[in-house]
Every structure is written in structure tokens, then in C-alpha cells.
Design an enzyme around this catalytic site. Structure first.
Site, PDB file in Angstrom:
ATOM      1  N   SER A   1      -9.503   1.979   2.938  1.00 13.05           N
ATOM      2  CA  SER A   1      -8.639   2.870   2.137  1.00 13.05           C
ATOM      3  C   SER A   1      -7.893   1.936   1.325  1.00 13.05           C
ATOM      4  O   SER A   1      -7.328   2.316   0.343  1.00 13.05           O
ATOM      5  CB  SER A   1      -8.042   3.764   3.022  1.00 13.05           C
ATOM      6  OG  SER A   1      -7.198   2.969   3.932  1.00 13.05           O
TER       7      SER A   1
ATOM      8  N   LYS B   1       0.852  -1.244  -0.103  1.00 16.87           N
ATOM      9  CA  LYS B   1       0.078  -0.178   0.099  1.00 16.87           C
ATOM     10  C   LYS B   1       0.864   1.050  -0.008  1.00 16.87           C
ATOM     11  O   LYS B   1       1.963   1.271   0.954  1.00 16.87           O
ATOM     12  CB  LYS B   1      -0.927   0.027   1.077  1.00 16.87           C
ATOM     13  CG  LYS B   1      -1.871   1.039   1.130  1.00 16.87           C
ATOM     14  CD  LYS B   1      -2.612   0.962   2.751  1.00 16.87           C
ATOM     15  CE  LYS B   1      -3.906   1.922   2.784  1.00 16.87           C
ATOM     16  NZ  LYS B   1      -4.744   1.965   3.896  1.00 16.87           N
TER      17      LYS B   1
ATOM     18  N   SER C   1     -10.000  -0.434   7.081  1.00 19.30           N
ATOM     19  CA  SER C   1      -9.303  -0.241   5.799  1.00 19.30           C
ATOM     20  C   SER C   1      -8.710  -1.575   5.367  1.00 19.30           C
ATOM     21  O   SER C   1      -8.265  -1.599   3.899  1.00 19.30           O
ATOM     22  CB  SER C   1      -8.402   0.765   6.128  1.00 19.30           C
ATOM     23  OG  SER C   1      -9.117   2.161   5.910  1.00 19.30           O
TER      24      SER C   1
END
Lengths: 65, 469
Positions: B157, B82, B181
Site C-alpha cells: 500500500s 505515508k 506494504s
């Protein structure tokens, strides 16, 4: 979100400026004021919780017994 | 072996092939790169797509393995990061053009550990700007798209990690979870993802959103693969004072596939929140599977659950604003508007209110710990809905608007408040879109959470379904 206690837009803008925000964009500040008012509803709910039996803590740990 | 076979193989199987030299890390990395090339224009999973650096790492891994220096099950496995996890020499944007040119000068602890385990760092995945949102919409780098229907949200997210893993672009990816997330995109994209206990995985070198709620964790297509990844990510780190010195057990060894005698609690409050009845039906069917394989299931009461948003919202706003304050005041107009106003509202939180929220958190934790004396796990939906349409302006259940942030985090954020481990696994489909099941356990007992998810996957095949992309 529930609405919280009202502070006037005028007072809100004073506080916003004291917090360092550029308050010249009226449309944007209208939006922030709307969300602030809603958020204060959350704070009002928080303040209503009965936490008298909870020891204050300055550390977060998921495993504290 | 054909490329199409390779890109959906599990890490368990891939590592078996690599360790016995039947598969080269270069061959595997090339297969994943081809998959990225074939699908990325429709998914937008990556901000910095993998490229030559991944191939170079794969060649290095191949040499090591050829020399007999096999490091373990992550050796030679492509592992996307990420775009919050610092990787030395790579751009780290946090999903915002504000940081478009920022290049990390060192590895985060997680990345350092994955490299030591021989993993191939495979690009930087897209995310909701600054990890502050559950939808996976991103105006700066483009929205993340769901591989099951590219017109739908991948979730946030960590939406790029979710879509990358679900579509076979890579077998593993990291995520972070502050209100859900890791689990939200895992649920919407039909994969497995675990938010470990707070303090189990180091946050060093991972850009914070709200530091007492942030949890790094792995995302994979199977629970076994989550266990393999978590093994390398977990453990005490002197660079992160919140990490625990508690011993990290052998997670893969804990996957016995047996749940006889396990006590599952289903909070009755879960069904008092808005939830699509078809999602509820899938979850109840999953509970039936657990009964069949030897677990007991009972209803429990969790009164503090209804205060989740009241407690977590001031914490997340105050901490996020404290982190962003200087940049917000200088470059506020460059933030996504939905993030900007939340950070600006955070400027008005008093110390008293923040500390009251922390005190309420303690009460929330004590009640949840009490529940977990009577049952071993709390189980329910991860999400109240399947992936919404990207253009949907609000979420509705039975025609009633429920608000995107509140709805997508209603089942996940309780375990960011407590810091207890929580896993999402696919447990069904509604109109061709995956439904997620959330399993949450006691602090530092990821082993039970993982074994329960693994046992479920041994008894079902939802995790073996592949998106049409």
C-alpha cells in the site's frame, strides 16, 4: 479461494441485516455474498488445521520461545 | 553541486556533506522540491505534497547546524511520511476522501522521533486506500505510478513512498506493512525497504489496518539508508503496548559488509508458488553472489508456508473490520468497492475463527523459529512478478491467472504472520523493471538482515540504477 460451506442467500441477507448492513442494494449484496462464500472456504481450511498441540494464547509476540 | 547530483545522493553521503557544512539543508530541500515539481504530475506520489513547511524546517535545521547543534545523520534530510502517520497540523487522509478534512492534532511517535533527529517532514505520500491493498491503485486521490514505467503499478500500500524515493523526490519515506506494504512497493520500484520485527517500531499515531500485523518501517534507495532511518524510528514506546524493551543495537555499526559463515535458507515451497521464471533466475543469481562472498546457501522445507493466506486472511479481515465497523456501517458507499466488501465480509467472522487463526499463527511461528535455528536467514523473491500494468485486471504467470492480492503478497505476508524482520532489495531487472530479493531473519535481529542486504549491495550495483523519469 476455495468455496466454503453454503448458506442460502436468504439466510445470508438475514445475517447481514443483523450485522447492521444496509441490504437494500441487491447488486452489491450479490457481490458480498459471492466473496463471503469464497471466504468461508478459507475458514474451512483453517478449521481443518491440526492445532491440538498448540497452546492457546491471548497475546501475540514474535519472539516467544 | 548540481540539483541532478543532489536528489539521488544517499543519506550517508548527504549527511556527511551537511555535517561538514558543505551542503545546506535548505539547498537539499529545494532540490527535492524541484524534483517533485518536475515529476509529480506523472507519478502522483503525494496526497499532500511538500511545500513551505518543509522549507521552514530546513531553515531551522540550517540555523541549528550553523550554531554547532548537529543532531546526527537525519539532520536536515527530507523524509516523506505515508499518509497514515499523524503529523501535527497536517491532513491525514489514509488515502480516502472519507478523511479528506481530518487534520492530526499531534505527532505519531515515529514522526516525533524523526523530528527530534532533525529530519525534515517532507509531505504526505499516497497509498492504497486505508493501506488495504497491494497495488497502489487509488480512485479517490489517483493511482500511484511506477517511475520505471508510469503505465505500471508502484505497488501498495505504500506506493507513494516507493515512487517518491525511487524517483529522487526524497531520499527517505516511511511505510507501513501489514501484508507486504513496505516490501511490495520497494520491490516493484527498485528500492530498499525493511519491515522490522513487530514491536520494534511504535504504531502510536499511525492509523491501523490490522493491529497485530501492522509494522511501520523505512524505505530508502540503499540498505545503509534504511539502517540510518530505522535507528531513529526504533525503540520502546509507552504509548504502544506492543513495543519491545529489547535494546536497539547500532544498525549502521552492524553494517560490516561481511557474511562469511552466514547460513542462508531458501524454502523449497517458494518455487512451488507461481513465479515468473525470469524473476526466479534473478533471485538464483543473487544467491550465487552470496555464495561468492562467503555465505552458504541451502534448501529448506517450510510446510506451514502453504497455510499463509488461510491464517492471515481471517486475522486481517477481523481486525480491519473491528477498526472500521462504525464508519463502514454509516458510510460504506464511500469506501473503495474492493475494500468495502472485504470489511463487510469481516463482519461475519466468529470469535472462535479469529482465535483459531491466532492459534494457527502460533504454530506457524514455532515452525519458522525452528527453521531459523538451522539457518540465519530465509531468502527468496519479494514478488513473483515485476510491476504489472496499471490496467491489468488480473496477474498472470506463464499465462495462468494468479489474482493480484494473493500473488503480490504470497512471499511477504508470512513475515507479517510471524512478525519477523524482512527486507527487500533490488536484485535484477526484467524488461527494464526491477526485481526484489527478500531477506528475512530472526525476531529482533534486524542487524543481521540489514548487514546481509548491505553486503549484497556492496557486491552488486542494482541499487544504483535510476529510473528513466
Amino acid at each position: 479461494m476455495p468455496e466454503g460451506p453454503k448458506i442460502s442467500k436468504h439466510d445470508f441477507l438475514k445475517l447481514a441485516a443483523l450485522n447492521g448492513l444496509d441490504t437494500s442494494d441487491g447488486e452489491h449484496m450479490d457481490e458480498v455474498y459471492k466473496h463471503y462464500t469464497e471466504f468461508m472456504g478459507v475458514i474451512e481450511q483453517l478449521r481443518k488445521l491440526d492445532l491440538g498441540d498448540v497452546e492457546p494464547s491471548n497475546i501475540f509476540s514474535p519472539a516467544r520461545e | 553541486m548540481s540539483v541532478s547530483e543532489l536528489h539521488y545522493l544517499s543519506v550517508g553521503k548527504l549527511s556527511e556533506l551537511i555535517s561538514t557544512k558543505k551542503l545546506s539543508p535548505v539547498e537539499l530541500t529545494e532540490a527535492c522540491l524541484h524534483r517533485v515539481e518536475a515529476t509529480e504530475s506523472r507519478l502522483n506520489s503525494f496526497i499532500t505534497p511538500p511545500g513551505d513547511e518543509a522549507l521552514a524546517a530546513a531553515r531551522k535545521a540550517e540555523k541549528e547546524i550553523t550554531k554547532g547543534e548537529y543532531k546526527g545523520p537525519l539532520h536536515g534530510i527530507p523524509f516523506a511520511q505515508k499518509d497514515l502517520f499523524h503529523v501535527e497540523g497536517m491532513r491525514n487522509t489514509c488515502g480516502s476522501k472519507i478523511l479528506d478534512r481530518f487534520v492530526a492534532d499531534r505527532d505519531s511517535t515515529v514522526v516525533s522521533r524523526l523530528k527530534n533527529a532533525g529530519a525534515i517532514i517532507f509531505g504526505k505520500t499516497n497509498l492504497h486506500q486505508f493501506a488495504f491493498g497491494p497495488t497502489g491503485l487509488n480512485a479517490d486521490y489517483g493511482h500511484m505510478h511506477n517511475p520505471w514505467d508510469v503505465g505500471r503499478l508502484a505497488g501498495g500500500s505504500s506506493g507513494g513512498s516507493g515512487s517518491a524515493v525511487a524517483s529522487g523526490q526524497c531520499p527517505l519515506a516511511t511505510g507501513t506493512d501489514t501484508g507486504g506494504s513496505v516490501r511490495i512497493p520497494a520491490s516493484l520500484c527498485g528500492i530498499s525497504g525493511i519491515k522490522p520485527t513487530y514491536g520494534r517500531v511504535s504504531r502510536y499515531g499511525v492509523e491501523p489496518l490490522a493491529w497485530t500485523l501492522d509494522h511501520p518501517g523505512p524505505m530508502a534507495r540503499t540498505v545503509e539508508d534504511c539502517a540510518i532511518a530505522l535507528q531513529s524510528m526504533a525503540g520502546y514506546d509507552p504509548k504502544d503496548p506492543a513495543t519491545s524493551k529489547q535494546e536497539v543495537p547500532d544498525y549502521r555499526e552492524s553494517l560490516t559488509g561481511k557474511v562469511k559463515g552466514l547460513r542462508i535458507g531458501v524454502p523449497e515451497e517458494y518455487w512451488q508458488s507461481p513465479v515468473d521464471p525470469r524473476v526466479r533466475a534473478s533471485v538464483e543469481e543473487a544467491l550465487g553472489v552470496f555464495k561468492k562472498i562467503g555465505a552458504t546457501v541451502k534448501k529448506v522445507s517450510w510446510p506451514m508456508y502453504k497455510h499463509s493466506a488461510t491464517i492471515s486472511t481471517p486475522l486481517i479481515y477481523a481486525e480491519a473490520t473491528a477498526y472500521h465497523r462504525d464508519q463502514l456501517l454509516k458510510r460504506g458507499r464511500e469506501y473503495d468497492p474492493s475494500i468495502r466488501w472485504r470489511l463487510e465480509v469481516g463482519l461475519f467472522i466468529t470469535a472462535e475463527d479469529y482465535l483459531t487463526a491466532l492459534r494457527a499463527r502460533e504454530a506457524y511461528n514455532q515452525e519458522t523459529l525452528g527453521l531459523l535455528k538451522d539457518v540465519d536467514l530465509l531468502v527468496g523473491p519479494t514478488e513473483p512478478v515485476v510491476a504489472p500494468l496499471i490496467e491489468a485486471t488480473d496477474l498472470r504467470v506463464n499465462g495462468v491467472p494468479i489474482g493480484a492480492i494473493g500473488a503480490l503478497t504470497q512471499y511477504t505476508r508470512p513475515f507479517n504472520i510471524t512478525g519477523f524482520p524482512a527486507l527487500s532489495v533490488p536484485c535484477g531487472f526484467v524488461e527494464g523493471l526491477p526485481v526484489g530479493l527478500q531477506l528475512a531473519g530472526r525476531p529482533f535481529d534486524e542487524a543481521t538482515v540489514l548487514n546481509t542486504g548491505y553486503s549484497y549491495q556492496q557486491a552488486t550495483d542494482w541499487h544504483e540504477r535510476r529510473p528513466p523519469i
